[in-house]
Motif scaffolding. Structure first.
Motif, short mmCIF file in Angstrom:
data_model
loop_
_atom_site.label_atom_id
_atom_site.label_comp_id
_atom_site.label_asym_id
_atom_site.label_seq_id
_atom_site.Cartn_x
_atom_site.Cartn_y
_atom_site.Cartn_z
N LEU A 78 0.96 -1.30 -0.45
CA LEU A 78 0.09 0.16 -0.28
C LEU A 78 1.07 1.28 -0.16
O LEU A 78 1.61 1.30 0.65
CB LEU A 78 -0.89 0.06 0.87
CG LEU A 78 -1.81 -0.69 1.79
CD1 LEU A 78 -2.56 -1.18 2.25
CD2 LEU A 78 -2.79 -1.35 0.15
N ARG A 132 -2.47 9.14 4.36
CA ARG A 132 -3.26 8.95 3.95
C ARG A 132 -3.20 7.40 3.14
O ARG A 132 -1.86 7.54 2.16
CB ARG A 132 -4.53 9.83 3.86
CG ARG A 132 -4.44 10.19 2.21
CD ARG A 132 -5.39 11.67 1.93
NE ARG A 132 -4.70 12.57 0.79
CZ ARG A 132 -4.80 11.57 -0.27
NH1 ARG A 132 -6.23 11.50 -0.61
NH2 ARG A 132 -4.69 13.50 -1.15
N VAL A 133 -4.01 6.47 2.52
CA VAL A 133 -3.56 5.56 1.91
C VAL A 133 -3.90 5.69 0.44
O VAL A 133 -5.32 6.29 0.39
CB VAL A 133 -4.17 4.45 2.02
CG1 VAL A 133 -4.14 3.22 0.79
CG2 VAL A 133 -3.79 4.03 3.00
N ILE A 134 -3.29 6.01 -0.36
CA ILE A 134 -3.73 6.85 -1.40
C ILE A 134 -3.09 5.70 -2.74
O ILE A 134 -3.39 5.31 -3.75
CB ILE A 134 -2.17 7.90 -2.36
CG1 ILE A 134 -1.24 7.41 -2.43
CG2 ILE A 134 -2.71 9.70 -1.39
CD1 ILE A 134 0.20 8.22 -3.47
N GLY A 135 -3.86 4.71 -2.71
CA GLY A 135 -3.32 3.25 -3.45
C GLY A 135 -2.55 2.25 -3.17
O GLY A 135 -1.74 2.02 -2.26
N SER A 136 -2.10 1.43 -4.38
CA SER A 136 -0.75 0.51 -3.99
C SER A 136 0.18 1.15 -5.09
O SER A 136 -0.25 1.15 -5.91
CB SER A 136 -1.79 -1.00 -4.09
OG SER A 136 -0.73 -1.94 -4.56
N ILE A 196 -0.58 -0.89 -8.47
CA ILE A 196 -1.78 -1.02 -9.23
C ILE A 196 -2.00 0.03 -9.58
O ILE A 196 -1.84 1.22 -8.83
CB ILE A 196 -3.08 -1.43 -7.49
CG1 ILE A 196 -3.26 -2.20 -7.45
CG2 ILE A 196 -4.29 -1.42 -8.54
CD1 ILE A 196 -3.49 -3.95 -7.86
N GLN A 208 -3.87 3.82 -11.42
CA GLN A 208 -5.31 4.44 -10.85
C GLN A 208 -4.60 5.25 -11.63
O GLN A 208 -4.35 5.47 -12.73
CB GLN A 208 -4.58 5.31 -9.57
CG GLN A 208 -3.20 5.57 -8.86
CD GLN A 208 -3.12 6.49 -7.65
OE1 GLN A 208 -3.57 7.26 -7.69
NE2 GLN A 208 -3.67 5.66 -6.75
N LEU A 253 2.16 6.32 -11.15
CA LEU A 253 2.26 7.23 -9.42
C LEU A 253 3.33 7.16 -8.92
O LEU A 253 3.30 8.68 -8.11
CB LEU A 253 1.41 5.99 -8.94
CG LEU A 253 1.72 6.84 -7.18
CD1 LEU A 253 0.66 7.69 -7.63
CD2 LEU A 253 0.90 5.43 -6.71
N LEU A 256 4.66 11.57 -8.53
CA LEU A 256 4.52 12.09 -7.43
C LEU A 256 6.15 13.18 -7.12
O LEU A 256 6.36 13.81 -6.42
CB LEU A 256 4.78 10.84 -5.41
CG LEU A 256 3.34 10.62 -5.09
CD1 LEU A 256 3.95 9.30 -4.59
CD2 LEU A 256 2.31 11.38 -4.12
#
Lengths: 567, 191
Positions: free
Chosen positions: B43, B49-53, B56, B58, B178, B182
């Protein structure tokens, strides 16, 4: 096509070649009951299992007893799995509250996993609870693979034994295959895959807020434990809908390399085990050679075709290979290695969507399956699948010179040949028969996702996959409907047991014969000539049987693609 | 047949417990002990906060972010509870219409540049987290305009974020969308 791509293909075959003999030797020692590295730990467990289950390990069974034990075990496995799937809604380990599975889907899925096919009419993450995936499917992933190994051992013993009325003990073969081979390999592989990024948990699906602020629900689960055995046991049934294309089921290039090796490893090693059992390892290498040549040819054709790309897309100004349904981290080379290996080895897991391959790429996949689990094939199933063709090859060679054919010191006579042909002919009967019916059944045609020749390919692929106990699909097809599920279920049953039972009968009749000493007129079955003959027989039998159907599907589609036609 | 009944039933029960329960539970225990972060799905957390994996893909649709590949998973794409490819065959009219529309949009965005294949072909999983370096570079003019950043800086960013082949051999060079975005946010915040 790139040099790098060809090197990846070469590295794959090298790794396979290096692992075949050591693992084959280990398997040989396990099934001969010799001491291995694992005996101190597992020996007591094995003996304990026999005590609890009332198995007398020294008592051997004739072909009828062996067959009866195998069929009964598989029947009970089917009934248990069917019940579990129907009732999953009220059972534990179901955090998403998924309901029980419909009767026709439970029928199809239970047969699918018992026959080592792992055809999936459903999407894993949206249909099955964690309990169903584990207790139901993972269990069958082990024991259906172990059943395949047991049958292969019994068939080989038919050649090895002289004037004998027994083929071994099914319970012992089943237990050893599970305990010494599949479980240890699966535990090691599963941990390696977790290290590479694969999830293994029982958590609720994760709710994430993406960088742009949207909500994303991420499916979770005990993925690695199922993926390890679905690759090793030539099962192929994925945890998620898209199988090993899903980044959780196949996170990176290394996991992909390992998984694509696992899917063929035991089948390759069994050729060496076979060689050791008949006291001539060259016999095993001859089968391995024929298999490897056919696999390499398939990979080569598929690599070329996918690299050519889609001319209709090139016309829009986008050059490059056909990447529809393929993942960036694997690229074309790793995708075509997997697609040819998984269809040859009767595994059926995918790392790219077969439905979106070019027509010739799809042709390779279908032909690999239709040749009947002979190119490495399923665990165990590949070995007895290839032995079927070896029997046909020596028969044809015998006809040419007017001698009674022999294979591995046993005379192949009318009874064996009739039974072999029965096994060979049952597959096309259901495969082509049901494909023809589906092509004109309005109810079944509703399941197609593509029109024109590609739609016919979806039908042909589905029944090939079921008959060959492969389990992969042109996945656009919506097969989760009563008629599809039922006919495919029947096809899987025939594809598995109408092959196994006649072959065990062949083994029983061979075991009863004396061995004939090789003479100057004996056709040697360990050399290049035999390998060539074997490949020829495979291609002629397979080609003549399936060419007309393939002409209506992928071959017409290839011509349409280059004529600019679409549907 | 009756002599087989006891071994058949008891071995099925035993192997169900051993392979269907003990094996996955043991692997889960070991995995969570040795590789806790992978076992939980790798994760990705950002600002608590959890922004995804990390594994995976997005959705990215804002012009100031790098976009991933076309996705057929779920109605919006990149639905990580309903993985799916398009399953459209090479002669499918639907496929050709979809690609023609994508090509038209990409041409409007960066006229004259060669269009990388992975930006028009949908991935197998619908959750592909990566794109080719060429696909990232193709998007530089749009992002530079949207963010008011220097295109050369973005090219350097892509070069830094490009993952080579494993041991120079396996797989393909990739850029993680991702991670790249970032890094792009961090770059934009620099004075």
């Amino acid at each position: 096509m790139t040099i790098n791509g060809w090197l990846q293909i070469l590295a794959y075959f090298l790794a396979l070649l290096l692992l075949t003999r050591p693992l084959g030797g280990f398997l040989y020692r396990v099934f001969e009951g010799e001491k291995t590295l694992l005996s101190p730990a597992l020996g007591p467990l094995e003996r304990g299992i026999y005590r609890v289950t009332g198995v007398d390990a020294r008592r051997e069974q004739g072909w009828l007893g062996y067959t009866a034990a195998m069929l009964l075990f598989n029947l009970l496995g089917f009934l248990f799995l069917y019940t579990l799937l129907r009732l999953q809604g009220g059972l534990p380990l179901n955090p998403q509250g998924l309901p029980g599975v419909s009767p026709h889907l439970a029928f199809n899925t239970a047969i699918s996993f018992v026959t080592n096919t792992n055809w999936q009419s459903y999407g894993g993450e949206s249909t099955l609870s964690y309990l169903s995936q584990m207790l139901g499917l993972t269990t069958q992933n082990f024991v259906s693979a172990a059943t395949g190994i047991a049958v292969a051992l019994a068939v080989v013993r038919g050649f090895v034994r002289r004037k004998s009325d027994s083929l071994g003990n099914f319970w012992v073969d089943l237990t050893r295959a599970t305990l010494y081979v599949l479980l240890p390999l699966a535990i090691l592989s599963a941990l390696a895959l977790v290290a590479l990024g694969m999830p293994q948990n029982f958590a609720h699906y994760t709710e994430a807020t993406t960088l742009e602020g949207a909500q994303q629900l991420i499916a979770q689960g005990p993925v690695a434990s199922q993926v390890a055995i679905k690759q090793l046991g030539s099962n192929g049934g994925g945890f998620f809908n898209v199988n090993s294309a899903h980044p959780f089921e196949n996170p990176n290039a290394l996991s992909n390399f390992l998984e694509s090796l696992y899917l063929i490893l035991i089948a390759a090693a069994l050729t060496n085990t076979f060689g050791r059992m008949v006291k001539d390892e060259r016999q095993g290498w001859a089968l391995f050679g024929a298999m490897a040549i056919l696999l390499a040819a398939g990979i080569g054709i598929s690599y070329w075709s996918e690299s050519q790309g889609n001319p209709a897309v090139a016309a829009l100004g986008v050059e490059g290979p056909n990447l529809e349904g393929k993942e960036t981290r694997f690229g074309v080379a790793q995708s075509v290695i997997w697609s040819a290996a998984t269809t040859a080895a009767s595994n059926g897991s995918v790392n790219a969507m077969h439905d979106s391959y070019t027509p010739l790429g799809g042709l390779v996949q279908m032909l690999n399956i239709q040749l009947g689990e002979a190119i490495f094939g399923g665990v165990g199933a590949g070995l007895y699948g290839m032995i079927v063709y070896a029997i046909l090859a020596v028969f044809i060679a015998g006809l040419m010179v007017g001698r009674t054919p022999e294979y591995l010191g046993k005379k192949i006579e009318a009874r064996e040949l009739k039974l072999t042909m029965l096994a060979v002919l049952c597959l096309p009967l259901v495969l082509l028969g049901f494909s023809a019916y589906a092509s004109v059944s309005p109810e079944m045609l509703k399941g197609l996702a593509n029109a024109g020749p590609h739609g016919f390919s979806e039908i042909l692929y589905a029944f090939s996959s079921a008959a060959g106990n492969n389990g992969s699909a042109f996945a656009g097809l919506s097969a989760n409907a009563p008629l599809w599920n039922t006919l495919l279920g029947i096809t899987m049953l025939v594809g598995r047991f109408a092959m196994i039972v006649p072959l065990l009968a062949v083994a029983g009749s061979l075991a009863a014969k004396p061995a004939v000493a090789p003479s100057a007129g004996t056709f040697p079955t360990h050399g290049g000539l035999f390998v060539g003959l074997l490949i020829g027989v495979l291609l002629i039998v397979g080609g003549l049987t399936y060419f007309p159907a393939l002409a209506l599907g992928p071959i017409v589609e290839q011509l349409a693609l280059h004529a600019g036609q679409n549907y | 047949m009756r002599e087989h009944l006891r071994p058949a039933i008891s071995l099925l029960v035993l192997f169900s417990l051993l392979c269907g329960l003990a094996y996955p539970l043991a692997v889960t225990g070991l995995a969570q002990l040795i590789f806790p972060s992978q076992a939980a799905g790798s994760l990705a957390s950002h600002d608590g906060r959890v922004i995804g994996s990390w594994l995976i893909g997005q959705n990215f649709s804002q012009p100031g972010y790098f976009h991933g590949r076309p996705s057929a998973a779920g109605a919006q794409g990149n639905d990580a509870s309903a993985s799916s490819g398009s399953n459209l065959g090479p002669t499918s009219k639907a496929l050709q219409e979809r690609i023609a529309a994508t090509v038209a949009a990409l041409k409007a965005e960066n006229p004259g540049a060669a269009i990388p294949a992975d930006l028009v072909y949908a991935s197998g999983s619908g959750l592909d987290p990566q794109i080719s370096p060429a696909a990232a570079r193709f998007q530089v003019p749009r992002i530079a305009a949207a963010r008011g950043l220097d295109a050369a800086k973005l090219d350097q960013l892509i070069d830094r974020q490009t993952e080579p082949r494993l041991l120079g051999l396996w797989g393909e060079p990739t850029v993680h969308v991702l991670v790249l975005n970032l890094a792009l946010d961090a770059l934009a915040q620099e004075p």
